[in-house]
Design a protein around this motif. Structure first.
Motif, PDB file in Angstrom:
ATOM      1  N   LEU A 151       0.711  -1.609  -0.151  1.00 48.04           N
ATOM      2  CA  LEU A 151      -0.089  -0.228   0.035  1.00 48.04           C
ATOM      3  C   LEU A 151       0.531   1.210   0.186  1.00 48.04           C
ATOM      4  O   LEU A 151       0.465   2.540  -0.431  1.00 48.04           O
ATOM      5  CB  LEU A 151      -1.099  -0.282   1.062  1.00 48.04           C
ATOM      6  N   HIS A 152       1.830   1.133   0.496  1.00 44.36           N
ATOM      7  CA  HIS A 152       2.617   2.506   0.643  1.00 44.36           C
ATOM      8  C   HIS A 152       3.474   2.921  -0.911  1.00 44.36           C
ATOM      9  O   HIS A 152       4.171   3.666  -0.820  1.00 44.36           O
ATOM     10  CB  HIS A 152       3.958   2.095   1.841  1.00 44.36           C
ATOM     11  N   GLN A 153       3.029   1.585  -1.884  1.00 43.97           N
ATOM     12  CA  GLN A 153       4.117   1.946  -3.308  1.00 43.97           C
ATOM     13  C   GLN A 153       2.970   2.678  -4.438  1.00 43.97           C
ATOM     14  O   GLN A 153       2.866   2.998  -5.607  1.00 43.97           O
ATOM     15  CB  GLN A 153       4.876   0.995  -3.109  1.00 43.97           C
ATOM     16  N   LEU A 154       1.727   3.388  -3.891  1.00 42.59           N
ATOM     17  CA  LEU A 154       0.650   2.986  -4.709  1.00 42.59           C
ATOM     18  C   LEU A 154       1.267   4.848  -5.772  1.00 42.59           C
ATOM     19  O   LEU A 154       1.356   4.752  -6.595  1.00 42.59           O
ATOM     20  CB  LEU A 154      -0.415   3.748  -4.087  1.00 42.59           C
ATOM     21  N   PRO A 155       1.923   5.726  -4.879  1.00 43.17           N
ATOM     22  CA  PRO A 155       1.982   6.684  -5.593  1.00 43.17           C
ATOM     23  C   PRO A 155       3.038   6.110  -6.575  1.00 43.17           C
ATOM     24  O   PRO A 155       3.308   6.541  -7.915  1.00 43.17           O
ATOM     25  CB  PRO A 155       2.891   7.782  -5.221  1.00 43.17           C
ATOM     26  N   GLU A 156       4.489   4.997  -6.685  1.00 45.63           N
ATOM     27  CA  GLU A 156       5.255   4.881  -7.969  1.00 45.63           C
ATOM     28  C   GLU A 156       4.301   3.800  -8.970  1.00 45.63           C
ATOM     29  O   GLU A 156       4.453   3.798  -9.727  1.00 45.63           O
ATOM     30  CB  GLU A 156       6.275   4.061  -7.226  1.00 45.63           C
ATOM     31  N   MET A 157       3.406   3.641  -8.038  1.00 45.60           N
ATOM     32  CA  MET A 157       2.949   1.805  -8.954  1.00 45.60           C
ATOM     33  C   MET A 157       1.807   3.053 -10.160  1.00 45.60           C
ATOM     34  O   MET A 157       1.446   2.583 -11.260  1.00 45.60           O
ATOM     35  CB  MET A 157       1.460   1.178  -8.345  1.00 45.60           C
ATOM     36  N   LEU A 158       1.249   3.965  -9.357  1.00 50.14           N
ATOM     37  CA  LEU A 158       0.049   5.172 -10.201  1.00 50.14           C
ATOM     38  C   LEU A 158       0.950   5.436 -11.830  1.00 50.14           C
ATOM     39  O   LEU A 158       1.242   5.774 -12.332  1.00 50.14           O
ATOM     40  CB  LEU A 158      -0.323   5.980  -9.714  1.00 50.14           C
ATOM     41  N   ALA A 159       2.510   6.262 -11.112  1.00 50.95           N
ATOM     42  CA  ALA A 159       3.667   6.764 -12.294  1.00 50.95           C
ATOM     43  C   ALA A 159       3.790   5.990 -12.767  1.00 50.95           C
ATOM     44  O   ALA A 159       4.005   6.342 -14.312  1.00 50.95           O
ATOM     45  CB  ALA A 159       4.801   6.908 -11.181  1.00 50.95           C
ATOM     46  N   LEU A 160       3.685   4.507 -12.250  1.00 55.16           N
ATOM     47  CA  LEU A 160       4.108   3.025 -13.994  1.00 55.16           C
ATOM     48  C   LEU A 160       2.999   3.247 -14.672  1.00 55.16           C
ATOM     49  O   LEU A 160       2.932   3.247 -16.518  1.00 55.16           O
ATOM     50  CB  LEU A 160       4.334   2.294 -13.393  1.00 55.16           C
ATOM     51  N   ALA A 161       1.702   3.557 -14.628  1.00 53.66           N
ATOM     52  CA  ALA A 161       0.369   2.962 -15.560  1.00 53.66           C
ATOM     53  C   ALA A 161       0.236   5.035 -16.213  1.00 53.66           C
ATOM     54  O   ALA A 161       0.270   4.778 -17.265  1.00 53.66           O
ATOM     55  CB  ALA A 161      -1.120   3.289 -14.651  1.00 53.66           C
TER      56      ALA A 161
END
Length: 384
Positions: free
Chosen positions: A163-173
């Motif tokens: 859950l703490h990686q949501l910003p990085e996940m969204l950046a990938l998308a």
């Protein structure tokens, strides 16, 4: 068979579980604990007939999934066959095994939509969750997709560890996709066995919801941001699969037709097989599909509830797992007499120390309701 329900709507989508084979061993896999072997998989010709029958029935979209659909050596031919039948073809994949020539061949065969799954935004957690070093390959596939003319969705299954990686996940998308889905783990199959280590706390869930809502506002008109919350935290249950046997049909690798991914855990149901019956016969007359349609099977409080045509009493498999009765009101519902069981699960989660990737001791054991060691994962194996 004769049609015993002429007013029934036709299914909108067909979920084709082409295989249970997979190079990943994800701890939240939605496949059943009893996986089907390669020897029992449907042939190319049988799948092609199923695609034609689906189109004739009114199905618009087919979702190729697994296991990992790319492990089928005939995957390009299957895509071409489904597209020739007039279906919108969606591939849900881990990106393994795949190279650029095969990707181009899939697109040339008629692939409309490529859904690439990620376990995390970086390799350490991804490797822990899948027990496979696959993250670098996923990033390569994502880079290849940027120059191809195919719709792209990134799927992130989220839980306590990432859950703490949501910003990085969204950046990938944002770098490459037209749509991104953040789906909190739903607790059946392998996820049920690993529930205590995956369920987030209420505070972390609320933080994620705030993040998703802000992302939707910021990216409106640029990229679709969708999210799914854990059932356990809901006030009311979701209409599982749009309601039992109402919108979707799933075909297992061996050809059994199911109303949902986990339906085979429900005792007493008999599932027709596409090797013996047409899709139209199964959709209209299968006893398994009719079992939880309508209202006659419902118990109180669902039977007289104003929401019975909104959520259809929730998930039948979840009702079995938590209440011991597939006809019961889904215990995640705030109106369910079994809701205290869910509240007790959540209370226990809030008392557990946070899990970190370095705490892992991998466990490969026979399927069980729970890992025998609180500090171990129960990984999904690969069928023969």
């Amino acid at each position: 068979m004769t049609n015993t329900n002429p007013a029934l709507n036709t299914p909108l989508a067909l979920i084709a579980e082409l295989t249970h084979r997979c190079p990943l061993h994800c701890v939240y896999c939605s496949n059943p604990l009893e996986l089907q072997s390669r020897a029992n998989e449907l042939s190319t010709d049988t799948w092609s007939r199923v695609f034609r029958e689906a189109a004739a029935l009114g199905v618009l979209q087919i979702d190729f999934t697994g296991g990992e659909p790319l492990t089928r050596t005939d995957i390009i031919g299957l895509v071409k066959s489904a597209r020739s039948a007039g279906l919108y073809v969606n591939l849900i994949t881990s990106g393994l095994p795949l190279d650029e020539p095969k990707l181009d061949a899939l697109i040339a065969a008629g692939l409309d939509h490529f859904q690439l799954s990620f376990q995390a935004a970086e390799s350490q957690i991804a490797t822990e969750i899948s027990n496979t070093k696959s993250h670098a390959q996923k990033l390569r596939v994502l880079d290849w997709l940027k120059s191809r003319r195919v719709a792209v969705t990134l799927n992130f299954v989220i839980h306590r560890l990432n859950l703490h990686q949501l910003p990085e996940m969204l950046a990938l998308a944002e770098s490459s996709a037209t749509r991104v889905e953040f789906a909190h783990v739903q607790y059946y199959g392998w996820a049920f066995a690993n529930r205590e280590r995956l369920l987030p706390t209420r505070a972390k869930l609320d933080e994620s919801l705030e993040f998703f809502q802000k992302a939707q506002q910021r990216l409106e008109g640029k990229i679709r941001v969708e999210y799914v919350v854990p059932d356990y935290y809901g006030k009311y249950p979701k209409p599982c699969m749009g309601g039992w046997g109402r919108k979707l049909m799933l075909i297992t690798p061996s050809g059994e037709a199911l109303p949902c991914h986990a339906a085979k855990i429900i005792p007493g149901l008999q599932f027709d097989n596409v090797k013996d019956c047409s899709l139209a016969e199964i959709w209209s007359n299968s006893s398994a599909f009719q079992k939880f349609r309508g209202h006659s099977w419902m118990l109180e409080p669902c039977k007289s509830c104003d929401r019975r045509d909104l959520d259809f009493a929730g998930c039948r498999c979840q009702a079995l797992l938590l209440a011991g009765d597939p006809a019961a009101t889904d215990p995640v519902c705030s109106l369910s007499p079994q809701r205290p069981k869910v509240d007790a699960i959540l209370a226990a989660i809030h008392s557990v120390a946070p899990t970190s990737p370095s705490s892992v001791v991998a466990q490969h054991a026979a399927p069980a309701d729970r890992p025998s060691d609180a500090h171990s994962w129960l990984y999904r194996p690969n069928p023969a």
